[in-house]
Design an enzyme around this catalytic site. Structure first.
Site, PDB file in Angstrom:
ATOM      1  N   GLU A  34      12.557  -1.111  -4.192  1.00 21.88           N
ATOM      2  CA  GLU A  34      11.322  -1.039  -4.974  1.00 21.88           C
ATOM      3  C   GLU A  34      11.221  -2.199  -5.954  1.00 21.88           C
ATOM      4  O   GLU A  34      10.143  -2.743  -6.173  1.00 21.88           O
ATOM      5  CB  GLU A  34      11.232   0.302  -5.719  1.00 21.88           C
ATOM      6  CG  GLU A  34      10.937   1.495  -4.832  1.00 21.88           C
ATOM      7  CD  GLU A  34       9.744   1.272  -3.917  1.00 21.88           C
ATOM      8  OE1 GLU A  34       8.708   0.797  -4.387  1.00 21.88           O
ATOM      9  OE2 GLU A  34       9.867   1.557  -2.709  1.00 21.88           O
ATOM     10  N   CYS A 187      -6.161  -0.876   4.664  1.00 18.77           N
ATOM     11  CA  CYS A 187      -7.097  -1.155   3.556  1.00 18.77           C
ATOM     12  C   CYS A 187      -6.630  -2.429   2.856  1.00 18.77           C
ATOM     13  O   CYS A 187      -6.293  -2.430   1.685  1.00 18.77           O
ATOM     14  CB  CYS A 187      -7.138   0.036   2.598  1.00 18.77           C
ATOM     15  SG  CYS A 187      -8.496  -0.067   1.423  1.00 18.77           S
ATOM     16  N   CYS A 193     -11.820  -0.731   8.298  1.00 16.70           N
ATOM     17  CA  CYS A 193     -12.276   0.647   8.087  1.00 16.70           C
ATOM     18  C   CYS A 193     -12.361   1.427   9.397  1.00 16.70           C
ATOM     19  O   CYS A 193     -12.239   2.652   9.399  1.00 16.70           O
ATOM     20  CB  CYS A 193     -13.624   0.662   7.361  1.00 16.70           C
ATOM     21  SG  CYS A 193     -13.537  -0.173   5.764  1.00 16.70           S
TER      22      CYS A 193
HETATM   23  S1  SF4 Z   1     -12.439   3.335   4.786  1.00 15.70           S
HETATM   24 FE1  SF4 Z   1     -12.056   1.162   4.535  1.00 15.70          FE
HETATM   25  S2  SF4 Z   1     -12.300   0.727   2.358  1.00 15.70           S
HETATM   26 FE2  SF4 Z   1     -12.139   2.961   2.594  1.00 15.70          FE
HETATM   27  S3  SF4 Z   1      -9.983   3.384   2.256  1.00 15.70           S
HETATM   28 FE3  SF4 Z   1     -10.242   3.100   4.462  1.00 15.70          FE
HETATM   29  S4  SF4 Z   1      -9.862   0.919   4.866  1.00 15.70           S
HETATM   30 FE4  SF4 Z   1     -10.147   1.194   2.657  1.00 15.70          FE
END
Ligand code: SF4
Length: 337
Positions: A34, A187, A193
């Site tokens: 960590e 993300c 997404c």
């Molecule tokens: S949907 Fe897209 S922006 Fe939202 S948490 Fe998931 S990867 Fe991130």
């Protein structure tokens, strides 16, 4: 367990990272990992993790080592305050806890170099204790998912609140790795997404502009490479605090004109060569140009005091702890001499 954490855990089973070398229920390994991961990527950390662990296989071994030995094993990983804090924390763990690792995040956070998120990650991974983390990856996921942006105290409180609310009471270690992995693998700065298990409830609308960063300011330093054919290159120890604190480096000056005086202050006289092309090193907040100047034909100071804060170095591994760019320069000049 709420929907959020259930979805993240389900995603983790098939898509998360399960074979990182520190994914073992050993508090020492988790603590070391960590700390190393605080400002460094997984791929960069792995070889250093193995090297460090074989040099210091336990908190006892780390506490008994000298700071020089610890910095030498850390050499090249950067952000050396982490190594100094790790060493100081090992000694405190031996003194205050007789080498027994604490099981609460608060006790870990009382040690040097361990913030609340790192402390929580250690107890979550090592003991499966319910503790919320908010590192850079998790912060990005929660900010986007909940539509919370900013760096002010109110935003900070909101994000910690979300982090705590989503951390389940069981499977804490798995969830902690899962939310970290989701931030690191899906993300990301440009989020994927379509591959995200949280896409349904996420507030992110794709409009987030990357923060515009001004170009990093530049600083310059001139370093004297004092070469003595029999003894190697003269290294001096840097002050314990500040940039590269406690590491071995070359005598330096902020201006070329004052470099001879810095060399003479060490009791050395020799021929100053022409400056070599600079080498650039990028820090978080600035870029540093390092211009080496060879000092040869040393006519006085062959016997400059060794031990303490000066040493002649002829190469060989692992060698003393040096900042990575300085080690590169020293090796170049040793090869050429
Ligand atoms: S949907 Fe897209 S922006 Fe939202 S948490 Fe998931 S990867 Fe991130």
């Amino acid at each position: 367990m709420d929907h959020f954490s259930a979805k993240v855990l389900a995603w983790y089973r098939d898509h998360g990272r399960h074979d990182l070398p520190w994914q073992i229920p050993d508090p020492y390994a988790r603590w070391l990992a960590e700390v190393m991961l605080q400002q460094t990527t997984v791929s960069a950390v792995v070889p250093y993790y193995h090297r460090f662990l074989s040099a210091f296989p336990s908190v006892q071994a780390l506490a008994q080592a000298s700071l020089d030995e610890v910095l030498a094993s850390w050499s090249g990983l950067g952000y050396y305050a982490r190594a100094r804090n790790l060493h100081a924390a090992a000694r405190l763990l031996m003194e205050r806890h007789a080498g027994v690792f604490p099981r609460t995040a608060d006790e870990w956070a009382a040690l040097p170099g361990i913030g609340p998120s790192t402390a929580a990650a250690i107890v979550a991974f090592a003991f499966d204790v319910q503790a919320a983390i908010l590192d850079a990856n998790v912060r990005r996921v929660l900010s986007r998912y909940h539509g919370v942006a900013g760096r002010d105290a109110k935003t900070e409180r909101l994000l910690w609140g979300h982090a705590r609310a989503h951390t389940p009471a069981d499977q804490v270690a798995a969830y902690t790795q899962a939310i970290m992995d989701l931030g690191a693998l899906v993300c990301r700065k440009t989020p994927d997404c379509s591959a995200c298990p949280l896409a349904d409830g996420c507030s992110f609308d794709g409009e987030e502009a990357p923060p515009r960063r001004p170009p990093k300011p530049e600083r310059a330093v001139y370093m004297a490479v004092i070469v003595e054919p029999e003894r190697g290159i003269l290294l001096v120890r840097r002050p314990p605090r500040g940039i590269w604190g406690g590491l071995w480096s070359l005598p330096e000056s902020a201006a070329l004109a004052s470099l001879p005086a810095a060399v003479q202050a060490l009791g050395i006289e020799g021929d100053m060569g022409e400056p070599h092309p600079p080498l650039w090193h990028v820090f978080t907040h600035f870029r540093l140009s390092i211009t080496p100047v060879r000092v040869g034909r040393v006519s006085r100071g062959h016997g400059v005091a060794e031990g303490g804060d000066a040493m002649w170095y002829k190469g060989g591994t692992p060698g003393p702890g040096m900042p990575a760019p300085v080690r590169r320069l020293v090796n170049q000049f040793l090869e050429a001499s």
